[in-house]
Design a protein around this motif. Structure first.
Motif, PDB file in Angstrom:
ATOM      1  N   ASP A   1       0.862  -1.184   0.000  1.00  0.00           N
ATOM      2  CA  ASP A   1       0.000   0.000   0.000  1.00  0.00           C
ATOM      3  C   ASP A   1       0.897   1.232   0.000  1.00  0.00           C
ATOM      4  O   ASP A   1       1.813   1.348   0.828  1.00  0.00           O
ATOM      5  N   TYR A   2       0.646   2.145  -0.941  1.00  0.00           N
ATOM      6  CA  TYR A   2       1.453   3.353  -1.048  1.00  0.00           C
ATOM      7  C   TYR A   2       0.676   4.567  -0.539  1.00  0.00           C
ATOM      8  O   TYR A   2      -0.528   4.696  -0.762  1.00  0.00           O
ATOM      9  N   SER A   3       1.403   5.437   0.138  1.00  0.00           N
ATOM     10  CA  SER A   3       0.888   6.768   0.442  1.00  0.00           C
ATOM     11  C   SER A   3       1.915   7.770  -0.069  1.00  0.00           C
ATOM     12  O   SER A   3       3.122   7.492  -0.061  1.00  0.00           O
ATOM     13  N   GLU A   4       1.470   8.895  -0.559  1.00  0.00           N
ATOM     14  CA  GLU A   4       2.385   9.876  -1.132  1.00  0.00           C
ATOM     15  C   GLU A   4       2.542  11.077  -0.206  1.00  0.00           C
ATOM     16  O   GLU A   4       1.613  11.451   0.515  1.00  0.00           O
ATOM     17  N   TYR A   5       3.736  11.642  -0.238  1.00  0.00           N
ATOM     18  CA  TYR A   5       3.951  12.893   0.471  1.00  0.00           C
ATOM     19  C   TYR A   5       4.868  13.780  -0.355  1.00  0.00           C
ATOM     20  O   TYR A   5       5.743  13.300  -1.076  1.00  0.00           O
ATOM     21  N   PRO A   6       4.686  15.105  -0.260  1.00  0.00           N
ATOM     22  CA  PRO A   6       5.427  16.022  -1.121  1.00  0.00           C
ATOM     23  C   PRO A   6       6.770  16.429  -0.517  1.00  0.00           C
ATOM     24  O   PRO A   6       6.919  16.556   0.696  1.00  0.00           O
ATOM     25  N   VAL A   7       7.741  16.626  -1.392  1.00  0.00           N
ATOM     26  CA  VAL A   7       9.026  17.222  -1.028  1.00  0.00           C
ATOM     27  C   VAL A   7       9.225  18.420  -1.945  1.00  0.00           C
ATOM     28  O   VAL A   7       9.156  18.284  -3.173  1.00  0.00           O
ATOM     29  N   THR A   8       9.450  19.598  -1.357  1.00  0.00           N
ATOM     30  CA  THR A   8       9.604  20.823  -2.128  1.00  0.00           C
ATOM     31  C   THR A   8      11.083  21.143  -2.300  1.00  0.00           C
ATOM     32  O   THR A   8      11.833  21.204  -1.320  1.00  0.00           O
ATOM     33  N   LEU A   9      11.511  21.324  -3.534  1.00  0.00           N
ATOM     34  CA  LEU A   9      12.892  21.673  -3.841  1.00  0.00           C
ATOM     35  C   LEU A   9      13.070  23.182  -3.744  1.00  0.00           C
ATOM     36  O   LEU A   9      12.102  23.949  -3.682  1.00  0.00           O
ATOM     37  N   ALA A  10      14.330  23.617  -3.743  1.00  0.00           N
ATOM     38  CA  ALA A  10      14.633  25.028  -3.509  1.00  0.00           C
ATOM     39  C   ALA A  10      14.023  25.933  -4.570  1.00  0.00           C
ATOM     40  O   ALA A  10      13.693  27.098  -4.290  1.00  0.00           O
ATOM     41  N   ASP A  11      13.869  25.426  -5.787  1.00  0.00           N
ATOM     42  CA  ASP A  11      13.310  26.255  -6.855  1.00  0.00           C
ATOM     43  C   ASP A  11      11.783  26.197  -6.903  1.00  0.00           C
ATOM     44  O   ASP A  11      11.166  26.724  -7.826  1.00  0.00           O
ATOM     45  N   GLY A  12      11.183  25.546  -5.924  1.00  0.00           N
ATOM     46  CA  GLY A  12       9.729  25.486  -5.850  1.00  0.00           C
ATOM     47  C   GLY A  12       9.108  24.248  -6.455  1.00  0.00           C
ATOM     48  O   GLY A  12       7.905  23.998  -6.262  1.00  0.00           O
ATOM     49  N   GLU A  13       9.880  23.439  -7.193  1.00  0.00           N
ATOM     50  CA  GLU A  13       9.324  22.221  -7.766  1.00  0.00           C
ATOM     51  C   GLU A  13       8.956  21.240  -6.650  1.00  0.00           C
ATOM     52  O   GLU A  13       9.701  21.070  -5.682  1.00  0.00           O
ATOM     53  N   VAL A  14       7.790  20.624  -6.780  1.00  0.00           N
ATOM     54  CA  VAL A  14       7.308  19.674  -5.775  1.00  0.00           C
ATOM     55  C   VAL A  14       7.391  18.260  -6.349  1.00  0.00           C
ATOM     56  O   VAL A  14       6.869  17.987  -7.430  1.00  0.00           O
ATOM     57  N   ILE A  15       8.062  17.376  -5.611  1.00  0.00           N
ATOM     58  CA  ILE A  15       8.195  15.980  -5.995  1.00  0.00           C
ATOM     59  C   ILE A  15       7.382  15.139  -5.021  1.00  0.00           C
ATOM     60  O   ILE A  15       7.519  15.284  -3.800  1.00  0.00           O
ATOM     61  N   LEU A  16       6.531  14.272  -5.548  1.00  0.00           N
ATOM     62  CA  LEU A  16       5.742  13.380  -4.705  1.00  0.00           C
ATOM     63  C   LEU A  16       6.478  12.055  -4.544  1.00  0.00           C
ATOM     64  O   LEU A  16       6.721  11.340  -5.519  1.00  0.00           O
ATOM     65  N   LEU A  17       6.847  11.750  -3.315  1.00  0.00           N
ATOM     66  CA  LEU A  17       7.462  10.463  -3.011  1.00  0.00           C
ATOM     67  C   LEU A  17       6.387   9.501  -2.519  1.00  0.00           C
ATOM     68  O   LEU A  17       5.458   9.904  -1.812  1.00  0.00           O
ATOM     69  N   ARG A  18       6.524   8.234  -2.882  1.00  0.00           N
ATOM     70  CA  ARG A  18       5.548   7.259  -2.419  1.00  0.00           C
ATOM     71  C   ARG A  18       6.176   6.380  -1.335  1.00  0.00           C
ATOM     72  O   ARG A  18       7.230   5.792  -1.515  1.00  0.00           O
ATOM     73  N   ARG A  19       5.479   6.332  -0.201  1.00  0.00           N
ATOM     74  CA  ARG A  19       5.944   5.558   0.954  1.00  0.00           C
ATOM     75  C   ARG A  19       5.175   4.242   0.989  1.00  0.00           C
ATOM     76  O   ARG A  19       3.947   4.232   1.120  1.00  0.00           O
ATOM     77  N   PRO A  20       5.869   3.101   0.875  1.00  0.00           N
ATOM     78  CA  PRO A  20       5.173   1.813   0.844  1.00  0.00           C
ATOM     79  C   PRO A  20       4.951   1.231   2.239  1.00  0.00           C
ATOM     80  O   PRO A  20       5.723   1.496   3.171  1.00  0.00           O
ATOM     81  N   ARG A  21       3.917   0.449   2.349  1.00  0.00           N
ATOM     82  CA  ARG A  21       3.676  -0.336   3.558  1.00  0.00           C
ATOM     83  C   ARG A  21       3.419  -1.770   3.109  1.00  0.00           C
ATOM     84  O   ARG A  21       2.584  -2.006   2.230  1.00  0.00           O
ATOM     85  N   TYR A  22       4.123  -2.724   3.711  1.00  0.00           N
ATOM     86  CA  TYR A  22       4.098  -4.109   3.242  1.00  0.00           C
ATOM     87  C   TYR A  22       3.372  -5.016   4.230  1.00  0.00           C
ATOM     88  O   TYR A  22       3.382  -4.793   5.440  1.00  0.00           O
ATOM     89  N   GLY A  23       2.758  -6.039   3.670  1.00  0.00           N
ATOM     90  CA  GLY A  23       2.108  -7.041   4.490  1.00  0.00           C
ATOM     91  C   GLY A  23       2.094  -8.382   3.770  1.00  0.00           C
ATOM     92  O   GLY A  23       2.555  -8.508   2.633  1.00  0.00           O
ATOM     93  N   ALA A  24       1.560  -9.401   4.436  1.00  0.00           N
ATOM     94  CA  ALA A  24       1.424 -10.736   3.862  1.00  0.00           C
ATOM     95  C   ALA A  24       0.015 -11.223   4.144  1.00  0.00           C
ATOM     96  O   ALA A  24      -0.432 -11.208   5.294  1.00  0.00           O
ATOM     97  N   VAL A  25      -0.681 -11.637   3.086  1.00  0.00           N
ATOM     98  CA  VAL A  25      -2.066 -12.092   3.235  1.00  0.00           C
ATOM     99  C   VAL A  25      -2.222 -13.461   2.568  1.00  0.00           C
ATOM    100  O   VAL A  25      -1.317 -13.935   1.885  1.00  0.00           O
ATOM    101  N   GLY A  26      -3.377 -14.074   2.790  1.00  0.00           N
ATOM    102  CA  GLY A  26      -3.642 -15.384   2.210  1.00  0.00           C
ATOM    103  C   GLY A  26      -2.689 -16.441   2.733  1.00  0.00           C
ATOM    104  O   GLY A  26      -2.329 -17.382   2.011  1.00  0.00           O
TER     105      GLY A  26
END
Length: 482
Positions: free
Chosen positions: A174-199
């Motif tokens: 499962d991914y959730s995204e969060y923004p990182v703002t660079l010095a020139d104002g550009e915003v990069i969205l990083l995706r943070r994963p969460r892992y599990g095991a099912v079945g």
């Protein structure tokens, strides 16, 4: 023509003398950077299409190319369950993650996380628990084992099984995204994963189970990394940060079944494998469930708790009592050692040269050490006495909380990762159809990978964040040229 022992000895001495002459002037070149784009010396490949990672060492003799091609065929072979009429190809599983080596390392490139709802093929979920007994602790302290496997599911979650046996389960992301703002104002969205095991078909995981996802790394240049002298690697180690630069490279140590001794770990995301032979044999056992004379595990990763799995037939042959005979294993090892690193693209381009200077200035080369000179081995002329530029120190580094899996492996703690080589990184999309990076493929391209860097790389990452847009473009142009 077969050489006499005397002639072979003379050839070995002559080869070693030539290597000394070659390496005497090469050490300085290794510090200065690649010349004419030759990242792997005379072994450097010149193909830049989807087959770029599947070429033999460019300096390989015609006679040795036959072994390379046969090894390639075995690497691509689809294995089947035992018993089978195809005795040379049976023994798969009973639990497994893939039916061939090529299934994980597609076109010998890097793996990627599965898309939503897909089964994981080129990515696995490693499992382990803290040591529970004196035997566990002795195995860890003696380097005979780098982790304590989960007692029911073993060292890895197996998503596939032979007919009549339940697979272990499947990985979830499962991914959730969060923004990182660079010095020139550009915003990069990083995706943070969460892992599990099912079945899970064999009961719940141990309550202290630690999970660590791993994508299959690219196969290029492994033989060259293996032949870098240990002393040359250890000279970059500084586990206590004695020079105060914030970088504390640390070697991992692990047991080699191939050499029957403790050795420096060079391969794997945490440096858990010491040689190409050990890496290949371990992958046969854990990913495909195939035994070799180095890892005699004919039931693969099945544990004592999985009695139905252990009761199934194996594909062991009558002579060697393994599923992958020695000759077959040797051919795959030869193939893995000789997959060529493609040349750097546009090495004299002004943007690439500016980016190369920035790479050093911001501190990236503190861990991604540019160059080494390989040692000499008469049996391995393709890798011997080569000035190579893998951009790695092959050491462990604390990469911060953001990338931590909190799962120790050998002498690596839950925040440490081996510096991955950068050669070939710019060809990832051409070869593999994607450019997801880092140990779990969370980063979509080099910039996102850099922005995930923390710990010892925190200062370098912050400098990249402060770059102007043009400086950042130059830095990425250099990385993409490799």
């Amino acid at each position: 023509m077969r050489l006499t022992r005397s002639a072979r000895n003379k050839r070995a001495v002559a080869f070693a003398a030539l290597a000394v002459l070659l390496t005497a002037g090469a050490a300085q070149a290794a510090d200065e950077g690649p010349q004419n784009g030759l990242l792997a010396g005379t072994a450097t490949g010149r193909r830049f299409d989807a087959t770029a990672f599947s070429q033999p060492s460019a300096n390989m003799s015609f006679e040795r190319q036959l072994d390379f091609k046969v090894g390639d065929g075995i690497f691509r072979k689809l294995w089947v369950p035992a018993p089978s009429s195809t005795k040379a190809s049976d023994g798969l599983g009973p639990l497994y993650n893939a039916r061939s080596c090529q299934s994980c390392h597609i076109r010998d490139g890097r793996g990627q996380p599965p898309a939503g709802g897909e089964a994981a093929v080129s990515m696995v979920l490693r499992l382990s628990i803290p040591p529970r007994s004196d035997d566990d602790r002795r195995a860890l302290s003696s380097f005979m084992r780098s982790v304590t496997p989960e007692p029911v599911y073993g060292g890895q979650l197996q998503g596939f099984s032979v007919n009549g046996l339940l697979a272990e389960g499947r990985m979830t992301i499962d991914y959730s995204e969060y923004p990182v703002t660079l010095a020139d104002g550009e915003v990069i969205l990083l995706r943070r994963p969460r892992y599990g095991a099912v079945g899970l078909n064999y009961g719940p995981l141990h309550r202290q189970t630690m999970l660590s996802p791993r994508v299959a790394p690219p196969m290029i240049g492994l033989g060259l990394l293996e032949l870098i002298p240990e002393a040359a690697i250890l000279q970059h180690a500084d586990p206590e940060d004695g020079n105060g630069d914030g970088i504390a490279g640390k070697p991992n140590q692990t047991w080699s079944h191939a050499e029957d001794r403790v050795m420096l770990g060079r391969f794997g995301w945490k440096g858990g494998m010491p040689t190409v032979a050990d890496q290949v044999a371990d992958a046969f056992a854990t990913d495909l469930g195939l035994s070799t004379h180095l890892v005699r595990a004919s039931h693969g990763d099945c544990t004592a708790a999985q009695t139905d799995c252990l009761a199934l037939p194996t594909g062991d042959d009558a002579r060697e009592r393994v599923e992958v005979p020695r000759k077959m294993l040797d051919l795959v090892i030869f193939y893995a050692r000789n997959l060529a690193v493609p040349a750097q693209r546009h090495p004299r381009d002004p943007a690439v040269l500016r980016g190369q200077a920035l790479f050093a200035a911001v501190g990236c080369s503190g861990c991604h050490v540019p160059g080494f000179v390989t040692g000499s081995d008469p049996a391995r002329p393709e890798q011997s006495a080569q000035t190579v530029f893998p951009y790695t120190d092959l050491l462990l580094h604390d990469m911060g909380e953001g990338l931590a899996d909190e799962r120790p492996e050998g002498q690596a703690n839950g925040r440490q990762w081996r510096t991955p080589p950068l050669w070939g990184i710019g060809m990832a999309r051409t070869v593999s159809g994607h450019d997801t990076l880092l140990h779990d493929g969370r980063a979509r391209g080099a910039l996102e990978a850099i922005l995930w860097h923390g710990g010892e790389a925190e200062a370098a990452r912050a400098r990249v964040q402060r770059m102007s847009r043009s400086e950042r473009a130059d830095l990425l142009a250099f990385i993409q040229s490799l």
